[in-house]
Design an enzyme around this catalytic site. Structure first.
Site, short mmCIF file in Angstrom:
data_model
loop_
_atom_site.label_atom_id
_atom_site.label_comp_id
_atom_site.label_asym_id
_atom_site.label_seq_id
_atom_site.Cartn_x
_atom_site.Cartn_y
_atom_site.Cartn_z
N TYR A 1 37.17 23.35 45.06
CA TYR A 1 38.35 24.03 45.60
C TYR A 1 39.02 23.12 46.64
CZ TYR A 1 36.27 28.31 43.63
OH TYR A 1 35.72 29.26 42.79
N HIS B 1 28.64 26.09 38.72
CA HIS B 1 29.98 26.64 38.55
C HIS B 1 30.32 26.88 37.08
CE1 HIS B 1 34.16 26.50 40.72
NE2 HIS B 1 34.04 27.57 39.96
N SER C 1 38.09 37.29 40.47
CA SER C 1 39.39 37.79 40.00
C SER C 1 39.33 39.26 39.61
CB SER C 1 39.90 36.95 38.83
OG SER C 1 40.16 35.62 39.21
N PRO C 2 38.73 40.12 40.45
CA PRO C 2 38.65 41.55 40.10
C PRO C 2 40.00 42.24 40.11
CG PRO C 2 37.93 41.23 42.35
CD PRO C 2 38.12 39.85 41.78
N LEU C 3 41.01 41.56 40.64
CA LEU C 3 42.37 42.09 40.63
C LEU C 3 43.25 41.35 39.62
CD1 LEU C 3 42.80 42.63 44.46
CD2 LEU C 3 42.77 44.41 42.71
N ARG D 1 43.70 38.13 39.07
CA ARG D 1 44.45 37.05 39.75
C ARG D 1 45.69 37.61 40.48
NH1 ARG D 1 41.58 32.85 37.79
NH2 ARG D 1 40.68 33.20 35.74
N GLY D 2 45.50 38.79 41.02
CA GLY D 2 46.57 39.43 41.80
C GLY D 2 47.53 40.26 40.98
N PHE D 3 47.45 40.14 39.66
CA PHE D 3 48.42 40.85 38.82
C PHE D 3 48.31 42.36 38.94
CE2 PHE D 3 49.85 42.83 34.88
CZ PHE D 3 51.13 42.33 34.80
#
Length: 328
Positions: A56, A124, A203-205, A207-209
């Site tokens: 990252y 990873h 990414s439980p959301l 990726r924000g979408f």
């Protein structure tokens, strides 16, 4: 508000973690002061699992997290990851899981983080050219040396998980899991639960979408990774927005946002599930943490799933090139 705790194998953590990647890459310009304040606020709220990785920001994220926790290391369950190797321009060259690289990567992460041990060390992505037994064997040596406390895998398949766990107990599997990415729910999830391995959804959301904040890629920063992801392009974003609208309507009935409802759904998938929504702002951290305390009935959970049927999600989660590195 202080979150309850959950267990990933034998490792006790806050019921929700914090994904730190976006503080240093992928989602627009970072703000170090606000990122560090976000980490500090997370710890105040009982969000103890901080998730980073050596790739990252090409190491910058580990350094940032290290600065943020320097005076409060004992409050943190620190997770980082290795496997990706980069070209000089920062692009991904491939994966390495050989024993020599495992040792090198761990020592480099310890230096960047400024700590003497890592609480949860993940591979990873699985290197298809190296037997998982070699990789996990080298990781186990790090545990014996006191450099690492617990081991994890990210995006691994069921057979790989079993083989790895036979070498050394695997504490957690980190994989993408949300209302619009549900493919771990069969064999992979069953294998983890059979073996007592915790689940750490990234990414439980979506990726924000699923927060409803992304209505057009034109509003994203030029270097935002979502601009190149299939679910945000080729007309798929417009079709997927119908799901967000349905979630928003359900959320209004409970006085919460679409994102909080989507995140609460992930939190309700089991006591062995600790999602790590990523954010670099205290405002969204607090909104996410509140979702961890939202109680949903069986009827509400069914309504949420009906509003976001997996078969109606438009687009693949990754490009073909990214999927080739996904590990499963």
């Amino acid at each position: 508000m202080t979150l309850s705790t959950r267990r990933l194998g034998q490792l006790e953590v806050g019921a929700q973690g914090l994904g730190c990647m976006g503080m240093s890459q992928a989602y627009g310009v970072g703000d170090e002061a606000e990122s560090i304040a976000t980490v500090h606020r997370a710890l105040e709220l009982g969000v103890t699992l901080l998730d980073t990785a050596d790739q990252y920001g090409n190491g910058a994220n580990e350094e940032l997290v290290g600065r943020a926790i320097a005076d409060r290391r004992d409050q943190v369950v620190l997770a980082t990851k290795f496997a990706f190797v980069k070209n000089e321009d920062g692009s991904i060259a491939g994966l390495r899981g050989d024993a020599e690289y495992v040792r090198q990567a761990c020592d480099a992460s310890l230096r960047r983080l400024g700590v003497d041990h890592i609480d949860l060390y993940y591979q990873h992505r699985v290197d298809p050219n190296v037997p998982i037994e070699e990789t996990v064997g080298a990781m186990a040596e790090l545990v014996e040396a006191g450099k690492v406390r617990y081991l994890g895998l990210s995006e691994a398949g069921a057979e790989t998980i079993r083989r790895a766990h036979a070498v050394h107990p695997i504490t957690a599997l980190q994989s993408e899991w949300s209302l619009w990415t549900r493919d771990i729910e069969g064999e992979i999830l069953g294998t983890c639960r059979e073996l007592g391995i915790g689940l750490v959804p990234f990414s439980p959301l979506g990726r924000g979408f699923l927060t409803g904040q992304v209505t057009s890629v034109d509003n994203l920063a030029a270097d935002d990774m979502r601009r190149g992801l299939p679910r945000f392009t080729d007309g798929n974003l417009e079709r997927n927005l119908a799901i967000v609208a349905a979630l928003r309507a359900l959320g209004e009935q409970r006085g919460v946002t679409a994102g909080q409802l989507a995140l609460a759904w992930v939190q309700h998938q089991g006591a062995d599930v600790v999602p790590i929504p990523g954010t670099k702002r205290r405002k969204y951290l607090e909104e996410n943490a509140a979702a961890a305390q939202l109680e949903l009935s069986a009827e509400e959970l069914a309504a949420i799933e009906a509003a976001a049927p997996a078969e109606q999600i438009a687009g693949d989660r990754y490009t073909a090139a990214m999927q080739a590195l996904s590990g499963r």
